[in-house]
Motif scaffolding. Structure first.
Motif, PDB file in Angstrom:
ATOM      1  N   VAL A 170       0.836  -1.208   0.000  1.00 55.14           N
ATOM      2  CA  VAL A 170       0.000   0.000   0.000  1.00 55.14           C
ATOM      3  C   VAL A 170       0.869   1.255   0.000  1.00 55.14           C
ATOM      4  CG1 VAL A 170      -1.648   1.325   1.378  1.00 55.14           C
ATOM      5  CG2 VAL A 170      -1.976  -1.131   1.060  1.00 55.14           C
TER       6      VAL A 170
ATOM      7  N   HIS B 199       0.955   4.089  -2.930  1.00 49.90           N
ATOM      8  CA  HIS B 199       0.772   5.520  -2.671  1.00 49.90           C
ATOM      9  C   HIS B 199       1.961   6.327  -3.190  1.00 49.90           C
ATOM     10  CE1 HIS B 199      -2.228   4.672   0.844  1.00 49.90           C
ATOM     11  NE2 HIS B 199      -2.763   4.483  -0.358  1.00 49.90           N
ATOM     12  N   SER B 200       3.147   5.793  -3.010  1.00 46.39           N
ATOM     13  CA  SER B 200       4.333   6.491  -3.508  1.00 46.39           C
ATOM     14  C   SER B 200       4.309   6.594  -5.028  1.00 46.39           C
ATOM     15  CB  SER B 200       5.591   5.756  -3.037  1.00 46.39           C
ATOM     16  OG  SER B 200       6.753   6.369  -3.563  1.00 46.39           O
TER      17      SER B 200
ATOM     18  N   GLU C 255       1.639   6.510  -6.911  1.00 53.16           N
ATOM     19  CA  GLU C 255       0.582   7.451  -7.281  1.00 53.16           C
ATOM     20  C   GLU C 255       1.078   8.891  -7.178  1.00 53.16           C
ATOM     21  OE1 GLU C 255      -2.623   6.480  -4.733  1.00 53.16           O
ATOM     22  OE2 GLU C 255      -3.360   4.806  -5.968  1.00 53.16           O
ATOM     23  N   GLY C 256       1.872   9.181  -6.147  1.00 54.76           N
ATOM     24  CA  GLY C 256       2.433  10.529  -6.023  1.00 54.76           C
ATOM     25  C   GLY C 256       3.369  10.857  -7.175  1.00 54.76           C
TER      26      GLY C 256
END
Length: 218
Positions: free
Chosen positions: A177, A181-182, A184-185
């Motif tokens: 997860v 998230h990383s 996606e950033g």
């Protein structure tokens, strides 16, 4: 007769029977030795000489030598035969087994008296009055108890392994997860950069177009 589900716990397996003589086996050996000695003592020089008065009168040394040989031969023969019978019949092991049975009975009696707390001691059930099913379960119960203990141990080990595996999977999911998230950033940053770069190119193109229009009008 007690119900099938009110059985007492299985007794602890008896220890192995010793090969060395126990109290009763040693007592039997002592009695035999005493009987042999008492019998051979009856064959004293005086008693033996009274049976052979002529030889005792003229050759007492020869007669005494003969008596000693007979006594020694009888002593060795009797003891050899006794030891052979003891070995062939497993007398020592059987008497030691009897000693164990008696000692076990004494211990169970003391345990029953202690559990009674001063009250009447419950008499044990004679084995010959038990039903075939109860006798079968009495022999089968120790095996089932061992299997139950083994299965409980295996189940505990499996539960521990599953707990450790769950912790590992949970940690890996959290790591995935965080990685998503990383990523996606990073994607958002790339999209923003692309958007800014696209706006700059449009503005430059518009400026060039205007300059070209002005040049054509002139």
């Amino acid at each position: 007769m007690p119900a099938a589900d009110s059985r007492s716990p299985s007794p602890v397996p008896a220890p192995p029977i010793a090969d060395t003589p126990g109290p009763r086996a040693q007592g039997l050996v002592n009695i035999f030795n005493q009987a042999v000695k008492a019998t051979l003592d009856k064959c004293s020089p005086a008693n033996f000489a009274s049976c052979f008065p002529t030889a005792a009168q003229y050759s007492p040394e020869v007669l005494e030598n003969l008596r000693s040989q007979i006594v020694d031969q009888l002593d060795r023969t009797w003891k050899t035969n006794f030891d052979d019978i003891m070995a062939r019949r497993n007398v020592v092991q059987l008497l030691n087994s009897l000693d164990q049975c008696i000692e076990d009975a004494r211990l169970r009696k003391k345990r029953a008296e202690a559990n009674a707390n001063g009250g009447p001691v419950e008499r044990p059930i004679p084995p010959h009055t038990l039903s075939p099913a109860e006798i079968h379960m009495a022999h089968l119960l120790p095996f089932l108890e061992n299997q139950s203990t083994e299965m409980t141990t295996r189940l505990a080990e499996t539960q521990t392994a599953n707990t450790e595996l769950l912790s590992t999977v949970t940690a890996q999911r959290a790591e995935i997860v965080a990685l998503v998230h990383s990523l996606e950033g990073v994607v958002r940053d790339l999209e923003a950069s692309a958007l800014v770069m696209g706006q700059d190119e449009v503005q430059n193109l518009s400026k060039e177009t205007k300059e070209l229009e002005i040049a054509m009008k002139e």
